[in-house]
Enzyme design. Structure first.
Site, PDB file in Angstrom:
ATOM      1  N   ASP A   1       0.785  -1.367  -0.386  1.00 17.12           N
ATOM      2  CA  ASP A   1       0.544   0.215   0.049  1.00 17.12           C
ATOM      3  C   ASP A   1       0.940   1.448   0.185  1.00 17.12           C
ATOM      4  OD1 ASP A   1      -2.220  -1.389  -0.178  1.00 17.12           O
ATOM      5  OD2 ASP A   1      -2.838  -1.187   2.387  1.00 17.12           O
TER       6      ASP A   1
ATOM      7  N   LYS B   1      -3.706   3.442  -2.614  1.00 17.25           N
ATOM      8  CA  LYS B   1      -4.109   4.392  -3.636  1.00 17.25           C
ATOM      9  C   LYS B   1      -3.582   5.774  -3.578  1.00 17.25           C
ATOM     10  CE  LYS B   1      -7.912   8.413  -2.844  1.00 17.25           C
ATOM     11  NZ  LYS B   1      -8.972   8.650  -1.900  1.00 17.25           N
TER      12      LYS B   1
ATOM     13  N   MET C   1      -6.746   8.291  10.672  1.00 17.68           N
ATOM     14  CA  MET C   1      -7.031   9.876   8.729  1.00 17.68           C
ATOM     15  C   MET C   1      -8.122  10.306   9.778  1.00 17.68           C
ATOM     16  SD  MET C   1      -4.479   7.928   7.688  1.00 17.68           S
ATOM     17  CE  MET C   1      -4.798   8.464   5.975  1.00 17.68           C
TER      18      MET C   1
END
Length: 479
Positions: free
Chosen positions: A261, A283, A395
């Site tokens: 990731d 991402k 986050m």
């Protein structure tokens, strides 16, 4: 326009019997000459005056000396040259000839006139470790070389000699190149070095050939049976590559493929073997994430091809990492897997900032949520959350306005301590400390960037006593 920074290509040269020219005769030139002679080069020194050691080397015909200043033509036929003078004009003249003749040149402490950098070298037998700082700080290169050198002893040189002796025999006994590469790593990662330290050479040989026999048996079994791979779901930790577990690092070093990731340190991915395929599925900033189903299918496909797959995930695989979904998909597909837990940011980020999530005086419980679930129609029980002594939101930066508004609306006082830790455990870690009423404005003023962890509760006050202030600068603080 600023020119791009030079990136040097590391290489070890075979100088045996090749001609090298050193311009200069002082202490620095002497050091360079000794290294060249040890490497087997034929050395000519050009200088009106030389040190007594260079005089001795010339007397034994180990080197030749031209007792005069440098002049054009001195590099004719040279394979390599070093300008070891403190005269930049002379260096420029040597550089001009070197460029014209295509002779690699190192001008000591004169980067504009260098086509190569001489590294700081540690040698132990045939092991050579070179450290370069691109010419910016030779002193730092020396200190790093000393630290690395402390890890390499005579036993490593003796093991290397033994491996060199056995190389042809092992190649004959394990002809498959891929299997042989894995075998070499198993040998050097084994306890063979401990036998070398004890002086038990026969014990080393026995251990090596045990591994050779095992590799042969594994190869025969693999050829006779259908390929059977495995997926390791490995927690990479909160950011710092040193916070992966030993078990996780062990799996990574055995990987045929690494699926990772965005929050995984690229240097950790580099710990995988050279032959391992590296596949990014995270991402990109401001981009689209790869669909989870595609990642699941990729893991299944790689494992069914008989490969050892490491699914490397930031933090812990089962803490907002969708690791459980991947395990379900692997189990449904009949693929073997193992979960290797990691250090979660939920505890590590506050801890790195000097904030314990529990404390006997302030908090006997804590809850963890993800900021992604805090916007819009949240399913979280905010009334229940507001009663928990410590709250940690992973986050949580982009959802900060929603989080603070919901907590205030469900009864938390505006003066409740709060902290945001950005890039926790990394060199650029930053912490903002305030209250539930002020933390949003303080974070905006500090221009914090994701990833960031929000901590809410009285435990934030403990940071004043526990924070490693020199390592984790506080951008704002309230009593």
């Amino acid at each position: 326009m600023t020119p791009p920074e030079t990136r040097y290509y590391p290489v070890f040269l075979n100088l045996r019997g090749r001609w090298a020219v050193v311009v200069g005769g002082g202490a620095v030139a002497e050091q360079k000459v000794v290294g060249l002679v040890e490497a087997g080069a034929c050395v000519t020194v050009v200088s009106p005056e030389v040190t007594w050691k260079l005089e001795d080397l010339a007397a034994t015909r180990a080197i030749a000396i031209r007792r005069r200043p440098y002049r054009r033509g001195d590099l004719e036929g040279a394979f390599l040259a070093i300008a070891a003078t403190d005269d930049r004009t002379a260096n420029a003249a040597v550089w001009a000839e070197a460029e014209e003749r295509g002779v690699p040149l190192n001008a000591v402490d004169d980067l504009p006139h260098c086509s190569f950098i001489a590294p700081s070298v540690h040698r132990e037998g045939d092991i050579a470790v070179a450290v370069s700082t691109a010419g910016k700080s030779p002193a730092l290169a020396v200190r790093l070389r000393e630290r690395i050198g402390a890890l390499i002893g005579p036993e490593h040189a003796r093991l290397l000699d033994l491996l060199g002796e056995l190389r042809a025999e092992i190649a004959a006994r394990v002809p498959d190149a891929r299997a042989r590469t894995r075998l070499w790593y198993r040998i050097v990662d084994s306890d063979a070095i401990e036998s070398v330290r004890r002086g038990d050479v026969e014990g080393v040989r026995r251990r090596i050939f045990e591994l050779v026999e095992s590799a042969g048996a594994d190869g025969e079994a693999e050829a006779a049976a259908p390929p059977r791979g495995i997926v390791y779901l490995v927690g990479a930790g909160p950011g710092d590559l040193r916070l992966i577990t030993l078990r996780g690092l062990e799996a990574l070093r055995a990987a045929d493929a690494v699926v990772y990731d965005r929050l995984v340190d690229p240097r950790l991915v580099d710990r995988a073997p050279a032959w391992a395929e590296r596949i990014f599925v995270g991402k990109h900033p401001h981009g689209h994430a790869i669909e989870q189903e595609r990642t699941n299918d990729l893991l299944i496909e790689l494992a069914r091809a008989g490969r050892v797959v490491v699914r490397l995930k930031g933090g812990d695989p089962f803490v907002f990492g969708r690791g459980a979904e991947e395990c379900e998909a692997l189990r449904s597909a009949g693929v073997r897997f193992e979960v290797i837990p990691g250090v979660t940011s939920a505890i590590a980020a506050p801890g790195a900032a000097g904030i314990p999530v529990t404390h006997r005086r302030y908090a006997s419980a804590f809850a963890v949520a993800t900021g992604h679930e805090c916007n819009g129609d949240s399913d979280l029980d905010w009334e229940a959350l507001a009663r928990i002594p410590t709250l940690v939101f992973l986050m949580g930066l982009r959802s900060l306005p929603s989080i603070t508004a919901r907590l205030l609306a469900h009864g938390l006082p505006p003066e409740t301590p709060a902290a945001l830790i950005a890039s926790a455990t990394l060199m650029d870690e930053r912490t903002v400390v305030g209250t539930l009423a002020t933390i949003e404005a303080l974070a905006r003023e500090a221009a914090l960037a994701p990833p960031a962890t929000l901590v809410v509760g009285a435990v934030v006050r403990v940071r004043e006593a526990l924070a490693p202030g020199a390592l984790t600068p506080t951008l704002a603080m309230v009593p």
